[in-house]
Motif scaffolding. Structure first.
Motif, short mmCIF file in Angstrom:
data_model
loop_
_atom_site.label_atom_id
_atom_site.label_comp_id
_atom_site.label_asym_id
_atom_site.label_seq_id
_atom_site.Cartn_x
_atom_site.Cartn_y
_atom_site.Cartn_z
N ALA A 97 35.67 38.63 51.45
CA ALA A 97 34.32 38.34 50.95
C ALA A 97 34.26 38.50 49.44
O ALA A 97 33.70 37.66 48.72
CB ALA A 97 33.30 39.25 51.63
N GLU A 98 34.85 39.58 48.95
CA GLU A 98 34.84 39.82 47.49
C GLU A 98 35.64 38.75 46.76
O GLU A 98 35.22 38.24 45.73
CB GLU A 98 35.41 41.21 47.21
CG GLU A 98 35.39 41.56 45.72
CD GLU A 98 35.94 42.96 45.45
OE1 GLU A 98 35.98 43.34 44.27
OE2 GLU A 98 36.32 43.66 46.42
N ARG A 99 36.76 38.41 47.32
CA ARG A 99 37.63 37.42 46.69
C ARG A 99 36.99 36.05 46.61
O ARG A 99 37.14 35.32 45.62
CB ARG A 99 38.92 37.35 47.51
CG ARG A 99 39.92 36.34 47.01
CD ARG A 99 41.18 36.46 47.82
NE ARG A 99 42.03 35.33 47.68
CZ ARG A 99 43.10 35.10 48.42
NH1 ARG A 99 43.44 35.97 49.36
NH2 ARG A 99 43.84 34.04 48.23
N LEU A 100 36.23 35.67 47.67
CA LEU A 100 35.60 34.35 47.70
C LEU A 100 34.20 34.35 47.09
O LEU A 100 33.55 33.31 47.02
CB LEU A 100 35.53 33.85 49.15
CG LEU A 100 36.87 33.62 49.85
CD1 LEU A 100 36.64 33.17 51.29
CD2 LEU A 100 37.70 32.58 49.10
N GLY A 101 33.72 35.53 46.69
CA GLY A 101 32.39 35.61 46.11
C GLY A 101 31.29 35.39 47.12
O GLY A 101 30.25 34.78 46.82
N LEU A 102 31.51 35.89 48.35
CA LEU A 102 30.56 35.71 49.43
C LEU A 102 30.01 37.05 49.90
O LEU A 102 30.67 38.07 49.73
CB LEU A 102 31.24 35.01 50.62
CG LEU A 102 31.84 33.63 50.40
CD1 LEU A 102 32.72 33.26 51.59
CD2 LEU A 102 30.74 32.59 50.22
N SER A 103 28.85 37.02 50.51
CA SER A 103 28.39 38.23 51.18
C SER A 103 29.18 38.36 52.48
O SER A 103 29.67 37.36 53.02
CB SER A 103 26.89 38.14 51.51
OG SER A 103 26.66 37.18 52.53
N ARG A 104 29.28 39.58 52.98
CA ARG A 104 30.03 39.77 54.22
C ARG A 104 29.34 39.06 55.39
O ARG A 104 30.00 38.56 56.29
CB ARG A 104 30.19 41.27 54.51
CG ARG A 104 31.09 41.96 53.48
CD ARG A 104 31.25 43.45 53.72
NE ARG A 104 32.02 43.73 54.92
CZ ARG A 104 32.46 44.94 55.24
NH1 ARG A 104 32.21 45.97 54.45
NH2 ARG A 104 33.15 45.13 56.34
N ASN A 105 28.02 38.98 55.34
CA ASN A 105 27.28 38.29 56.39
C ASN A 105 27.59 36.80 56.40
O ASN A 105 27.81 36.20 57.46
CB ASN A 105 25.78 38.52 56.23
CG ASN A 105 24.99 37.96 57.40
OD1 ASN A 105 25.22 38.33 58.54
ND2 ASN A 105 24.08 37.05 57.12
#
Length: 224
Positions: free
Chosen positions: A33-41
């Motif tokens: 999630a951090e790597r792709l710039g996304l929220s975990r949800n």
């Protein structure tokens, strides 16, 4: 682009670029999630969507893996997402459904027996409080199938059943990506059921039209 779609696209690019290969395990959720710039949800919803179309394999207690398919087959599976957003044929199926299903619902309001109406209510109550998308769609399909059967017209019932398959994937996608899809479905199904139970065919027809037109409008926006 919807958040879930954007998340799916990022995972898809990792697979197509060879960064994730068939059989490989996805990084831990927090790291990815951090790597792709996304929220975990958002990442979690994307994984669920890709698991539904057999691109990813979620193994409880072990992790999430890219399915061990040949690259060509993997791309075929991935093409569902592309096809869904580029091919408006499914929209035409919904347009036909919007013409036929309100008529079947109005007919059901005058022809369904009390035990059949009780069965229809039972279908609604069988849906868990917090269902998975698969459970929601299966319940939706059964609900509408029972109403079609309750119309008393075997030809109309057969026509509506033939529309079920081509629209199932769109229903799954809506459940994954549209905010409040569960609440809207519950509310409108309950209204349709009560209109049938109170023997109000035109009210039943109106609610069925609102229900199906709402899904059609969501689909039209998704395709746009």
């Amino acid at each position: 682009m919807a958040v879930t779609d954007a998340a799916i696209d990022k995972i898809k690019q990792m697979i197509l670029s060879g960064e994730l290969t068939p059989g490989s395990r996805l990084p831990k959720e927090a790291d990815l999630a951090e790597r792709l710039g996304l929220s975990r949800n958002s990442l979690r919803e994307a994984v669920r969507a890709l698991a539904l179309i057999n691109v990813l394999d979620v193994r409880q207690g072990d992790g999430t893996y890219v399915t061990s398919l040949e690259p060509r087959l993997l791309l075929d599976a991935m093409s569902f997402v592309v096809d869904f957003h580029q091919d408006d044929t499914v929209l035409q199926f919904f347009q036909v459904r919007r013409i036929l299903e309100p008529a079947a619902t109005a007919m059901a309001a005058t022809s369904m027996t009390e035990p059949e109406i009780d069965e229809l209510r039972g279908i609604l109550s069988a849906l868990p409080e917090d269902p998975s998308v698969e459970q929601l769609v299966a319940n939706d399909l059964r609900f509408h199938q029972r109403i079609a059967e309750g119309s008393g017209n075997a030809v109309l019932c057969s026509l509506l059943e033939s529309l079920s398959g081509p629209t199932t994937r769109a229903r799954i996608w809506r459940g994954l990506t549209q905010e409040n899809a569960l609440e809207k479905t519950r509310e409108q199904h309950a209204a349709i059921c009560e209109a049938i139970a109170s023997r109000q065919p035109e009210v039943a027809r109106a609610w069925a039209t609102v229900h199906i037109a709402g899904v059609e409008e969501w689909l039209r926006n998704a395709l746009a």
